[in-house]
Design a protein around this motif. Sequence first.
Motif, PDB file in Angstrom:
ATOM      1  N   LEU A 226       0.829  -1.208   0.000  1.00  0.00           N
ATOM      2  CA  LEU A 226       0.000   0.000   0.000  1.00  0.00           C
ATOM      3  C   LEU A 226       0.866   1.261   0.000  1.00  0.00           C
ATOM      4  CD1 LEU A 226      -2.772  -1.031   2.584  1.00  0.00           C
ATOM      5  CD2 LEU A 226      -3.043  -0.773   0.116  1.00  0.00           C
ATOM      6  N   VAL A 227       1.908   1.253   0.825  1.00  0.00           N
ATOM      7  CA  VAL A 227       2.791   2.423   0.903  1.00  0.00           C
ATOM      8  C   VAL A 227       3.567   2.594  -0.395  1.00  0.00           C
ATOM      9  CG1 VAL A 227       4.787   3.429   2.102  1.00  0.00           C
ATOM     10  CG2 VAL A 227       2.994   2.295   3.414  1.00  0.00           C
ATOM     11  N   LYS A 228       4.014   1.486  -0.972  1.00  0.00           N
ATOM     12  CA  LYS A 228       4.863   1.558  -2.157  1.00  0.00           C
ATOM     13  C   LYS A 228       4.077   1.878  -3.420  1.00  0.00           C
ATOM     14  CE  LYS A 228       8.660  -0.840  -4.433  1.00  0.00           C
ATOM     15  NZ  LYS A 228       9.550  -2.029  -4.424  1.00  0.00           N
ATOM     16  N   GLU A 229       2.865   1.317  -3.545  1.00  0.00           N
ATOM     17  CA  GLU A 229       2.143   1.417  -4.810  1.00  0.00           C
ATOM     18  C   GLU A 229       0.965   2.398  -4.795  1.00  0.00           C
ATOM     19  OE1 GLU A 229       1.022  -2.491  -6.089  1.00  0.00           O
ATOM     20  OE2 GLU A 229       2.929  -3.392  -5.446  1.00  0.00           O
ATOM     21  N   ALA A 230       0.442   2.720  -3.595  1.00  0.00           N
ATOM     22  CA  ALA A 230      -0.764   3.575  -3.562  1.00  0.00           C
ATOM     23  C   ALA A 230      -0.725   4.507  -2.359  1.00  0.00           C
ATOM     24  CB  ALA A 230      -2.010   2.696  -3.530  1.00  0.00           C
ATOM     25  N   PHE A 231       0.380   5.199  -2.186  1.00  0.00           N
ATOM     26  CA  PHE A 231       0.565   6.011  -0.982  1.00  0.00           C
ATOM     27  C   PHE A 231      -0.429   7.179  -0.926  1.00  0.00           C
ATOM     28  CE2 PHE A 231       2.923   9.232   1.565  1.00  0.00           C
ATOM     29  CZ  PHE A 231       2.940   8.521   2.753  1.00  0.00           C
ATOM     30  N   LEU A 234      -3.711   6.006   0.150  1.00  0.00           N
ATOM     31  CA  LEU A 234      -3.622   5.517   1.526  1.00  0.00           C
ATOM     32  C   LEU A 234      -3.765   6.659   2.530  1.00  0.00           C
ATOM     33  CD1 LEU A 234      -3.050   3.014   3.314  1.00  0.00           C
ATOM     34  CD2 LEU A 234      -0.631   3.624   3.188  1.00  0.00           C
ATOM     35  N   ILE A 235      -3.021   7.755   2.307  1.00  0.00           N
ATOM     36  CA  ILE A 235      -3.084   8.861   3.261  1.00  0.00           C
ATOM     37  C   ILE A 235      -4.395   9.639   3.138  1.00  0.00           C
ATOM     38  CG2 ILE A 235      -0.585   9.133   3.377  1.00  0.00           C
ATOM     39  CD1 ILE A 235      -0.770  11.453   1.452  1.00  0.00           C
ATOM     40  N   ALA A 236      -5.122   9.451   2.029  1.00  0.00           N
ATOM     41  CA  ALA A 236      -6.428  10.087   1.856  1.00  0.00           C
ATOM     42  C   ALA A 236      -7.568   9.203   2.375  1.00  0.00           C
ATOM     43  CB  ALA A 236      -6.666  10.418   0.388  1.00  0.00           C
ATOM     44  N   HIS A 237      -7.230   8.017   2.924  1.00  0.00           N
ATOM     45  CA  HIS A 237      -8.206   7.087   3.507  1.00  0.00           C
ATOM     46  C   HIS A 237      -9.257   6.642   2.481  1.00  0.00           C
ATOM     47  CE1 HIS A 237      -7.442   8.280   7.976  1.00  0.00           C
ATOM     48  NE2 HIS A 237      -6.322   8.215   7.269  1.00  0.00           N
ATOM     49  N   ARG A 238      -8.846   6.395   1.267  1.00  0.00           N
ATOM     50  CA  ARG A 238      -9.790   5.918   0.238  1.00  0.00           C
ATOM     51  C   ARG A 238      -9.851   4.390   0.304  1.00  0.00           C
ATOM     52  NH1 ARG A 238      -6.673   9.738  -3.106  1.00  0.00           N
ATOM     53  NH2 ARG A 238      -7.777  11.732  -3.131  1.00  0.00           N
ATOM     54  N   TRP A 239     -10.495   3.894   1.360  1.00  0.00           N
ATOM     55  CA  TRP A 239     -10.489   2.443   1.610  1.00  0.00           C
ATOM     56  C   TRP A 239     -11.222   1.675   0.509  1.00  0.00           C
ATOM     57  CZ3 TRP A 239      -6.879   3.352   4.539  1.00  0.00           C
ATOM     58  CH2 TRP A 239      -6.935   4.145   5.678  1.00  0.00           C
ATOM     59  N   SER A 240     -12.328   2.188   0.036  1.00  0.00           N
ATOM     60  CA  SER A 240     -13.103   1.473  -0.991  1.00  0.00           C
ATOM     61  C   SER A 240     -12.318   1.383  -2.297  1.00  0.00           C
ATOM     62  CB  SER A 240     -14.437   2.183  -1.227  1.00  0.00           C
ATOM     63  OG  SER A 240     -15.214   2.184  -0.059  1.00  0.00           O
ATOM     64  N   ASP A 241     -11.710   2.475  -2.711  1.00  0.00           N
ATOM     65  CA  ASP A 241     -10.932   2.466  -3.950  1.00  0.00           C
ATOM     66  C   ASP A 241      -9.750   1.504  -3.839  1.00  0.00           C
ATOM     67  OD1 ASP A 241     -12.669   4.354  -4.857  1.00  0.00           O
ATOM     68  OD2 ASP A 241     -11.322   6.070  -4.567  1.00  0.00           O
ATOM     69  N   LEU A 242      -9.083   1.510  -2.681  1.00  0.00           N
ATOM     70  CA  LEU A 242      -7.932   0.611  -2.490  1.00  0.00           C
ATOM     71  C   LEU A 242      -8.394  -0.841  -2.452  1.00  0.00           C
ATOM     72  CD1 LEU A 242      -5.916   2.649   0.189  1.00  0.00           C
ATOM     73  CD2 LEU A 242      -5.198   2.160  -2.157  1.00  0.00           C
ATOM     74  N   GLY A 243      -9.560  -1.083  -1.839  1.00  0.00           N
ATOM     75  CA  GLY A 243     -10.078  -2.449  -1.785  1.00  0.00           C
ATOM     76  C   GLY A 243     -10.343  -2.993  -3.178  1.00  0.00           C
TER      77      GLY A 243
END
Length: 485
Positions: A226-231, A234-243
Amino acid sequence: MKTGLHQHTSLRQDLRINPRLYQAMDLLYMPLLDLQQHLKQELLGNPFLEMIEPEEETEAPAEEQKPAEKEKSGDDEPDWESILLDDRTEHGVPSGTLGGATEYVEPVTVESKGLIDHLRDQTRMLDLTPRQQLLAEEFLGNIGEDGYLQASLEEIVKGANQLIEEHEAESELDLNVAPYTLAEAEEMLRIMQQLDPPGIAARNLRECLLLQLENQKGTDTLVYRLVKEAFDDLIAHRWSDLGKRFGLAPDEVQRAADELARLDPKPGLQHSAGDDAYIIPDLIVDKIDDKYHVFLNDGGLPRLRISRTYQEIARDKKKYDTESKEFINQRLNSAHWMIQAIEQRRQTMLKVMNFIVDRQRDFFEKGIEYLKPLTLREVADVISMHESTVSRVTNEKYVQTPRGLLPLKFFFSSGLTTTTGEDASARSIKAQIQKMVGDEDPKDPLTDQQIVQMFEQRGVKIARRTVAKYRDQLGILPARMRKRL
């Protein structure tokens, strides 16, 4: 229009502040530790001032000296007249023959190792060539207190090459040293990033977190990906998009992101060489028999009085010339004024603190939510002093209370109007916001508008933008980013 020099008379009123008034304002401004040092310097510089020893305050008057002892000590009696007239103000100290002025040694704190010293010790243990050691020093000079690298690799290379050029110019020799390259800087960066504490010499927050995860052998974890590919997400708390992106449930992504809270975003502060700040309260508020009493914590201050010996000598002014009389009068008046100024400072501080205690009694009884708004002007009007005087009294002063050690500035804040016509302190409003957020349902956090409505139910008128401002000052995230899945 006539030109030339002309003379004319006129009456004019000027307001001038004499040096003693400036000094009185400085005494009011000084916190306790600074005042202690100032009075000790005054004791050394003015022979008419002497310190009352603690035992003298309780000790009975000593018996008269026996005639035999008087006769014995007569030969050793110092020449008081010559001591008095020997003005040692050039060096700020009186004559060395005065036995009362003891040497004062200022306590010195022991210097502890800072971050750069900690890193330098580690680089010296590495098997580096002299060329690498020079480049390592250039890196150390560009690491901030928080542990981040504050210059780009190009700037570091440029600085190291400039150092070589300056050395060649000073020695007037062609050392034939090849300039540093960017590849050497990249290699040295990798070496520096392996030092303790983990995350050191990072160029940004993302790199700092990755270095700490790599140090924990966590490169195969979801949080590392998550930190390496979608930081940014991650810091914007876009949990649904990351899921959706990683094929996970949103709550799984959130739990993985929670692991980042265990990492240190500023690893260098672990070895920060910050100065130790010791706070000694100037005032003490204590509750005795259901009543709050205010005391000055000035037991460590030197107690001053006019030297009796010098007073006796100063009375016989016939034996002194005009210049000596002027010196005696100046020092004696200065000593009297200093004692009065210290007493005036004590009374002013007690007046201010007593008013604060009366005004903020609900705070002392019930807590910060009951803190009332208060301004310097209100205090100044009640105690019949200027607003600037109250400001000096409260500046950098602390008070020990049943609610803890607090700066005097803590009791002063703006207010908001309630439906009952009373005012609520801004600091009290912040405390209530913090409590509301602390008691909220994590799955359905309170929005700023909902907080406004809750305050309306309590009779407090507050705008939504004011809630947002106070929330930001408290470091509380918006409702969307506080939500738990």
